[in-house]
Design a protein around this motif. Structure first.
Motif, mmCIF file in Angstrom:
data_model
loop_
_atom_site.group_PDB
_atom_site.id
_atom_site.type_symbol
_atom_site.label_atom_id
_atom_site.label_comp_id
_atom_site.label_asym_id
_atom_site.label_seq_id
_atom_site.Cartn_x
_atom_site.Cartn_y
_atom_site.Cartn_z
ATOM 1 N N GLU A 79 -4.494 -10.009 -2.012
ATOM 2 C CA GLU A 79 -4.150 -8.835 -2.776
ATOM 3 C C GLU A 79 -3.055 -9.146 -3.846
ATOM 4 N N LYS A 80 -3.461 -8.399 -4.854
ATOM 5 C CA LYS A 80 -2.622 -8.743 -6.077
ATOM 6 C C LYS A 80 -1.847 -7.384 -6.468
ATOM 7 N N LEU A 81 -0.572 -7.419 -6.481
ATOM 8 C CA LEU A 81 0.064 -6.329 -6.849
ATOM 9 C C LEU A 81 0.672 -6.467 -8.487
ATOM 10 N N ILE A 82 0.440 -5.529 -9.208
ATOM 11 C CA ILE A 82 1.077 -5.455 -10.592
ATOM 12 C C ILE A 82 2.201 -4.509 -10.619
ATOM 13 N N VAL A 83 3.380 -5.193 -10.960
ATOM 14 C CA VAL A 83 4.517 -4.349 -10.970
ATOM 15 C C VAL A 83 4.975 -4.152 -12.590
ATOM 16 N N THR A 84 5.367 -3.244 -12.883
ATOM 17 C CA THR A 84 5.867 -2.782 -14.082
ATOM 18 C C THR A 84 7.322 -2.591 -13.873
ATOM 19 N N TYR A 85 8.079 -3.210 -14.860
ATOM 20 C CA TYR A 85 9.590 -2.855 -14.681
ATOM 21 C C TYR A 85 10.087 -2.655 -16.039
ATOM 22 N N GLU B 164 0.723 -1.373 0.023
ATOM 23 C CA GLU B 164 -0.081 0.200 -0.152
ATOM 24 C C GLU B 164 0.841 1.259 0.033
ATOM 25 N N LYS B 165 1.868 1.306 0.723
ATOM 26 C CA LYS B 165 3.056 2.306 0.654
ATOM 27 C C LYS B 165 3.487 2.760 -0.589
ATOM 28 N N TRP B 166 4.108 1.789 -1.020
ATOM 29 C CA TRP B 166 4.525 1.741 -2.573
ATOM 30 C C TRP B 166 3.868 2.486 -3.499
ATOM 31 N N VAL B 167 2.490 1.831 -3.489
ATOM 32 C CA VAL B 167 1.465 2.363 -4.294
ATOM 33 C C VAL B 167 0.963 3.779 -4.206
ATOM 34 N N LYS B 168 1.058 4.119 -3.037
ATOM 35 C CA LYS B 168 0.584 5.573 -2.331
ATOM 36 C C LYS B 168 1.672 6.584 -2.926
ATOM 37 N N ASP B 169 2.770 6.289 -2.758
ATOM 38 C CA ASP B 169 3.812 6.779 -3.346
ATOM 39 C C ASP B 169 3.907 6.995 -4.748
ATOM 40 N N MET C 5 7.988 9.565 -8.215
ATOM 41 C CA MET C 5 8.838 8.388 -8.817
ATOM 42 C C MET C 5 10.398 8.095 -8.726
ATOM 43 N N GLY C 6 11.136 9.206 -8.052
ATOM 44 C CA GLY C 6 12.261 9.127 -7.756
ATOM 45 C C GLY C 6 12.332 8.167 -6.772
ATOM 46 N N ASP C 7 11.454 8.074 -5.682
ATOM 47 C CA ASP C 7 11.432 7.237 -4.547
ATOM 48 C C ASP C 7 10.871 5.898 -4.928
ATOM 49 N N VAL C 8 9.836 5.811 -5.963
ATOM 50 C CA VAL C 8 8.950 4.808 -6.194
ATOM 51 C C VAL C 8 9.900 3.527 -7.136
ATOM 52 N N ARG C 9 10.414 4.057 -8.071
ATOM 53 C CA ARG C 9 11.160 3.253 -9.035
ATOM 54 C C ARG C 9 12.384 2.687 -8.167
ATOM 55 N N LYS C 10 12.441 1.199 -8.042
ATOM 56 C CA LYS C 10 13.162 0.465 -7.167
ATOM 57 C C LYS C 10 13.543 -0.631 -7.772
ATOM 58 N N GLY C 11 14.912 -1.231 -7.556
ATOM 59 C CA GLY C 11 15.480 -2.043 -7.906
ATOM 60 C C GLY C 11 15.282 -3.482 -7.083
ATOM 61 N N THR D 119 14.692 -4.183 -12.866
ATOM 62 C CA THR D 119 15.287 -2.826 -12.663
ATOM 63 C C THR D 119 14.128 -1.874 -12.862
ATOM 64 N N ASN D 120 14.240 -0.808 -12.223
ATOM 65 C CA ASN D 120 13.343 0.562 -12.136
ATOM 66 C C ASN D 120 11.799 -0.124 -12.172
ATOM 67 N N ALA D 121 11.567 -1.001 -11.203
ATOM 68 C CA ALA D 121 10.134 -1.393 -11.116
ATOM 69 C C ALA D 121 9.372 -0.376 -10.122
ATOM 70 N N TRP D 122 8.262 -0.446 -10.349
ATOM 71 C CA TRP D 122 7.278 0.523 -9.771
ATOM 72 C C TRP D 122 5.852 -0.162 -9.709
ATOM 73 N N PRO D 123 4.999 0.086 -8.861
ATOM 74 C CA PRO D 123 3.591 -0.618 -8.862
ATOM 75 C C PRO D 123 2.581 0.120 -9.772
ATOM 76 N N LYS D 124 2.009 -0.780 -10.496
ATOM 77 C CA LYS D 124 0.917 -0.265 -11.508
ATOM 78 C C LYS D 124 -0.258 -0.297 -10.837
ATOM 79 N N SER D 125 -0.653 -1.333 -9.817
ATOM 80 C CA SER D 125 -1.997 -1.273 -9.516
ATOM 81 C C SER D 125 -2.134 -2.322 -8.557
#
Length: 147
Positions: free
Chosen positions: A135-141, A77-82, A88-94, A113-119
């Motif tokens: 809960e299902k998290l979709i992560v784009t990378y 939830e925190k990752w999605v909220k960010d 995005m500087g904080d959200v894109r993560k390895g 590489t440069n993953a972030w939550p889509k939904s």
């Protein structure tokens, strides 16, 4: 002829490591894919015949879906909220998706590489239902590598 030993290839559990934080309670991983464009080179050969060659192109970005039982852990939830607030500087993560064997030892790692939550999707809420809420998290990378 002896059969290959496939005991070690059974995925008993999965985890997500993002910037050093481990989430080991992932129950399903789907859509994990490495893909690149195909470039068609069309030309006439030395003998005058029409030839199409296929060449490797650019890597494609991907998406992976991670499922887990609903817990008090707020990391998804925190990752999605960010990301919703555009940090995005904080959200894109390895990170990496890790497959563990039955003893909890890592078998394989898929580096993102440069993953972030889509939904983030919460499973159906039904009164009186005895199934586990998920809960299902979709992560784009941007890139996926096998380590």
């Amino acid at each position: 002829m002896a059969l290959p030993d496939l005991d070690g290839s059974v995925g008993h559990s999965f985890g997500l490591e993002i910037d050093g934080v481990q989430i080991k309670s992932i129950t399903e991983v789907s859509g994990l894919k490495m893909e690149q464009d195909v470039i068609e080179l069309k030309q006439n050969g030395p003998d005058g015949k029409y030839v199409i060659k296929k060449l490797p192109g650019r890597w494609k970005a991907g998406e992976v879906t991670l499922s887990r039982a609903l817990t008090a852990d707020q990391s998804f939830e925190k990752w999605v909220k960010d990301s919703q607030f555009g940090k995005m500087g904080d959200v894109r993560k390895g990170g990496a998706i890790v497959v563990y064997d039955y003893e909890g030892n890592p078998v394989k790692r898929y580096k993102l590489t440069n993953a972030w939550p889509k939904s983030l999707e919460i499973g159906a809420l039904k009164a009186g239902d005895t199934s586990v809420l998920t809960e299902k998290l979709i992560v784009t990378y941007e890139r996926l590598e096998v380590e």
